[in-house]
Design an enzyme around this catalytic site. Sequence first.
Site, PDB file in Angstrom:
ATOM      1  CG  HIS A   1      62.512 -52.010  76.537  1.00  0.00           C
ATOM      2  ND1 HIS A   1      62.938 -50.819  75.999  1.00  0.00           N
ATOM      3  CD2 HIS A   1      62.191 -52.790  75.489  1.00  0.00           C
ATOM      4  CE1 HIS A   1      62.866 -50.876  74.681  1.00  0.00           C
ATOM      5  NE2 HIS A   1      62.423 -52.065  74.357  1.00  0.00           N
TER       6      HIS A   1
ATOM      7  CE  LYS B   1      61.464 -39.719  86.119  1.00  0.00           C
ATOM      8  NZ  LYS B   1      62.405 -40.189  85.135  1.00  0.00           N
ATOM      9  NE  ARG B   2      52.478 -45.785  84.588  1.00  0.00           N
ATOM     10  CZ  ARG B   2      51.813 -46.788  84.030  1.00  0.00           C
ATOM     11  NH1 ARG B   2      51.660 -46.838  82.722  1.00  0.00           N
ATOM     12  NH2 ARG B   2      51.282 -47.750  84.754  1.00  0.00           N
TER      13      ARG B   2
ATOM     14  CE  LYS C   1      59.530 -45.239  85.932  1.00  0.00           C
ATOM     15  NZ  LYS C   1      60.512 -45.070  84.851  1.00  0.00           N
TER      16      LYS C   1
ATOM     17  CB  THR D   1      63.410 -41.812  76.685  1.00  0.00           C
ATOM     18  OG1 THR D   1      62.156 -42.179  77.269  1.00  0.00           O
ATOM     19  CG2 THR D   1      64.057 -43.020  76.061  1.00  0.00           C
TER      20      THR D   1
ATOM     21  CE  LYS E   1      60.846 -38.462  75.398  1.00  0.00           C
ATOM     22  NZ  LYS E   1      59.846 -39.337  76.037  1.00  0.00           N
TER      23      LYS E   1
HETATM   24  C1  26V Z   1      55.798 -54.685  81.141  1.00  0.00           C
HETATM   25  C2  26V Z   1      54.502 -54.995  81.311  1.00  0.00           C
HETATM   26  C3  26V Z   1      54.189 -56.081  82.195  1.00  0.00           C
HETATM   27  C4  26V Z   1      52.804 -56.553  82.076  1.00  0.00           C
HETATM   28  C5  26V Z   1      51.810 -55.434  81.967  1.00  0.00           C
HETATM   29  C6  26V Z   1      52.086 -54.510  80.822  1.00  0.00           C
HETATM   30  C7  26V Z   1      53.508 -54.245  80.651  1.00  0.00           C
HETATM   31  C8  26V Z   1      53.876 -53.247  79.805  1.00  0.00           C
HETATM   32  C9  26V Z   1      55.192 -52.954  79.628  1.00  0.00           C
HETATM   33  C10 26V Z   1      56.142 -53.670  80.315  1.00  0.00           C
HETATM   34  C11 26V Z   1      57.577 -53.374  80.127  1.00  0.00           C
HETATM   35  C12 26V Z   1      57.969 -52.158  80.817  1.00  0.00           C
HETATM   36  C13 26V Z   1      59.345 -51.886  80.457  1.00  0.00           C
HETATM   37  C14 26V Z   1      59.589 -50.433  80.162  1.00  0.00           C
HETATM   38  O1  26V Z   1      58.725 -49.652  79.812  1.00  0.00           O
HETATM   39  N1  26V Z   1      60.820 -50.109  80.307  1.00  0.00           N
HETATM   40  C15 26V Z   1      61.292 -48.778  80.055  1.00  0.00           C
HETATM   41  O2  26V Z   1      61.766 -48.747  78.718  1.00  0.00           O
HETATM   42  C16 26V Z   1      62.292 -47.487  78.361  1.00  0.00           C
HETATM   43  C17 26V Z   1      62.651 -47.549  76.903  1.00  0.00           C
HETATM   44  O3  26V Z   1      63.703 -48.419  76.712  1.00  0.00           O
HETATM   45  C18 26V Z   1      63.473 -47.159  79.238  1.00  0.00           C
HETATM   46  O4  26V Z   1      63.946 -45.871  78.892  1.00  0.00           O
HETATM   47  C19 26V Z   1      63.070 -47.174  80.704  1.00  0.00           C
HETATM   48  O5  26V Z   1      64.195 -46.992  81.525  1.00  0.00           O
HETATM   49  C20 26V Z   1      62.416 -48.497  81.036  1.00  0.00           C
HETATM   50  O6  26V Z   1      61.881 -48.488  82.354  1.00  0.00           O
END
Ligand code: 26V
Length: 809
Positions: A355, A542-543, A548, A650, A654
Site C-alpha cells: 500500500h 485525509k491524513r 499529500k 480512495t 468517494k
Molecule cells: C504503516 C504503518 C507504519 C508503522 C505505524 C503504523 C502503520 C500503519 C499503516 C501503515 C501503512 C500505511 C499505508 C497506507 O495506509 N497506504 C494507503 O493505502 C490506501 C489503500 O490502499 C491507498 O489508497 C493510499 O494511497 C495509501 O497511502
Amino acid sequence: MNFDKAGFKNSFINQLQSMYGKGLEEADLYEQYMAFGACVREVISQNWIRTRQQYRSKNEKQVFYFSMEFLLGKLLDMYLIHLGLKEPCRQALAELGIDLAALAEAEPDAGLGNGGLGRLAACLLDSMAAMHLPGHGCGIRYKYGLFEQKIVDHHQVELPDNWLKNGYIWEYRKADKTVEVRFGGRITQIIQPDKWMFVHEDYEPVLAVPYDIPIVGYQNRTVNTLRLWSAEPAAIDFDLSSFNRGDYSRAVEYRHSVERISKILYPDDTHYEGRLLRLKQQYFFVSAGLQSILHCFKQRALPWRTLPEKVGVHINDTHPALAIPELMRLLIDEAGLGWEEAWNITVNTISYTNHTTMPEALEKWPVDMLEKLLPRIYLIIQEIHERLCRTVWDKTQSWDAVSEIAIIADGQVHMARLAVVGSYSVNGVAQIHSEILKNHTFAGFSRLYPYKFNNKTNGITHRRWLIKSNPALAELISRTIDSSWIKYPCDLIQLVNYAQDESLQQQFAAIKRQNKLKLAQFISNKYDIQVDVDSIFDVQVKRLHAYKRQILNVLHIMHLYNKLRENPQLDMVPRTFIFAGKAAPGYYIAKQTIKLIHVLAEKINHDTAIQGKLKVVFLENYSVSLAEMIISAADVSEQISTASKEASGTGNMKFMMNGAITIGTMDGANIEIKQAVGDANIVIFGLTAKQVFDYYHYGGYSAWDMYHNDPRIKTVMEQLVDGFFQEEREEFRPLYNDLLHNNDEFFVLKDFAAYCDAQRVVENKFRHSREWQKMALMNIAHSGIFSSDRMGSEYSVGIWKIKPVIITG
Ligand code: 26V
C-alpha cells in the site's frame, strides 16, 4: 424479509427490560440503541449460523484477510440497509416515539484504523459479503482505536478513543475458540531418527481470545465474520496465595505486559515505528489467526497439501507478513511436514498487497529484537533468506543481485522482501503504483518472479458511500435509471444518457445544496462559523502528510486572500475551503500545518473587508462518520499529492461517486478516474511521476528559483514568517525551511503556478451551472468501476480463485 412490526416492538421493549431493567421512558438514548442493537443481532445471528454451516458443508475455498486495521465506522444503519429493514424499523421506532437517526448516532465509530489501508479492508469485507464470497477478516481488537483529535488553541491534542467503554453490541466473545501464542524463551533442537525437532521452552504464554463481528451481505443471506483477537493473561503458575512479594509483582507485571498487546492502535501510517510492542501485536494476531484456521482445516481430515485449495491468507501490507514463517512453523513443528512441502503450501496459500512505496513506511525489524522475541520464527526467516540468496546467486553470480533481494541485511529483517518471497501474488493498488512496484521498489524480485506481480485498483463500497451516506442522491439515481446499479454498480453508466437533462441536473443540484446546508448547519453549531451554501465547497480531507500537500492548498488560499485584500471587488465565486484529518502525534510538520490552517481561518473568517467571499474551516476528529457527511456535501475534491507518492487514494473515488469534481495530479487512482470520466470532467495539473523521478534522479530542481521567479510565491512564503498571520513570527519557520532551505522534497512550489491555474479552471466551470451539474453527473455515471465490488471480484478471480457460495434459507 418479513417484518412483524408488533413483534419487533415487543422484543425491543423486552430487551430494554432484560438488559437494563428499565421501561421505555426511563431508558436513555444509548440504552435504547443497545437494546435495539440486541434485536438486530438476533436477526443477523440466524443467517450467521446458516452461513457457517453451509461454508462447512460445501467445502469451498475461503479467504482470510489479515489486517492490522479495520476502519469500520458505525454499523447499525449498514446492517439495517443490508437486511432490508431500515424503513420498517424506522416506522416501528417512530411509533414508540424514537428517532432511528438519533439512535444510529449513539453508536461509537469503530475507528480501528489510521486511514486508507484500514478503510479499504472494511470496504472489501462489505463487498465480499454482498457478492456471496466466502471471505473473512482477521485483526486485533484494540481497546483504544485511533486517537480522538481535539483542537485546543489551534493545536492538535490527542485523547484516547475509549470506544468500548459502554460495551460494543456487535461483537461476540468466543471464549471457546481461545488459542495460546508464545513469546520469548529458548529453542532446543532434538535429533530424532529421521529429522530435527524444535522444542520451545521458557516462553511467555499469552491467550488470544477472539471477538467476532458479523459482516452482513446486501439483501442476501450471507453473513461473513470479522474476527478480532484480544490478548489476555494465561493462568500460569504464579503463587498468588503465598503473598510472595516477588511472585505477586511478577504476576502483575505479566498481566500488564499481556494486556498491552491489544491495548492501542499505533497512530502512524507513514513512518515505520520500530517498537517491540508493535512486533508483538503483529505476531500475536497472525499466530492466533493461523492457529484457528488450521484447527478448522484439520477437522476436515484433508491432506495438508490441499490447504491452498481450501484456504487463502491475504496480508494487508507487510504488517501481517509474519504469517509466512508462522505458517511454516505450524506446518513443520506442529504438523510434522518437511521444509520443501511446507514451503510449497505456504507460498501457495499467502498473497500480499503493498500500500505504499514511501521508504520510511517499509518495515524492517532489528535482527536481535526478532531473535529474542520470536526465536523459532527467526530461525525460519534465516532459512528462507539463505535459500533465497543461494537461488539468486546460482542464477546471477552477482552480489548486487543478491543484496537487492536479501531479506536479512544490515542487521535488519526486511518485511516487504519476506512478503514477496513467501507469497504467490504481489499487487499494488492502482495501475501506476503497481508499475512503480515492479520497476522500482521490487525490481529485483520482478525479474525473479515476474508472474507474481499484478495490479488490483482499489475500490469503495457504494453501499456505505452512496446509499447510506447520500440517500437522496441514491434515490434520485434509482428513479432515473432504475435500481439495478445497487447490485451492478457499473450500471451507473446509464446516467451518461441523462447528464444533459436539465431537470435531472436541477434535482441533483437541489440534493447537493441540501447536503451542503446540513454541513453548514453542523459547522455553524459546532464552530460558530457561517458559511455560504452557494459558495464552492472545496474539500481536502485525509491524513496530514507532506506528500499529500495540504500545504499547497494552504498557499493557494493565502494567495487568493492576498488578491481579495488588494481588490475586495474582485469578481470571484465565493469559496469555502474545508479541511479535516489527523496528524501522527510525533509528526511535527503535519501538526504545524494544522496550526497554520487554523491561524489562516481565524484571520480570513473575521476579515469583513473580503465580504465573505472566502471561508476556511477545519473540522476536528476526522472519522468515517464525519467523512460521510462531508463528502456528500462537496463540490470540489482535492487530490493533490506529489505524483508517484499516493499509492491509490480512495477518498478520490468517494467524492466522484457523490458528484464532486476532482482537482488532482497524475497520481494513484486519479489517473484511472481521469481515464474513466474523460478530460472534460476532471481538472488535472502538475508534474508527472516521470518528471518527479527525473528530478530525484538527476537533480536540477531549485525551490529558491520558484521563490525568486514567481512574486505570488515570494509573497505567501514571506507571510509565513513575517507575522502577517501570527504574532509569533517564528512559529511557521519550520514549514518555510522545509519548502525553501530543504529544497521542497514534494515539489509544492514547483506545482504552485499550475495549481493556481487549475483552480481558475475550476472556478470558471462552476460559473456555468448547467455544465457543472453535467460534469458532476458524468462523474457519478463513471464511478461504478470504483466500487469495491469490482475490486473484490478481481481479487477473487485473479488472486484467490474463490467462487461465490449462495447461502440458502
Ligand atoms: C504503516 C504503518 C507504519 C508503522 C505505524 C503504523 C502503520 C500503519 C499503516 C501503515 C501503512 C500505511 C499505508 C497506507 O495506509 N497506504 C494507503 O493505502 C490506501 C489503500 O490502499 C491507498 O489508497 C493510499 O494511497 C495509501 O497511502
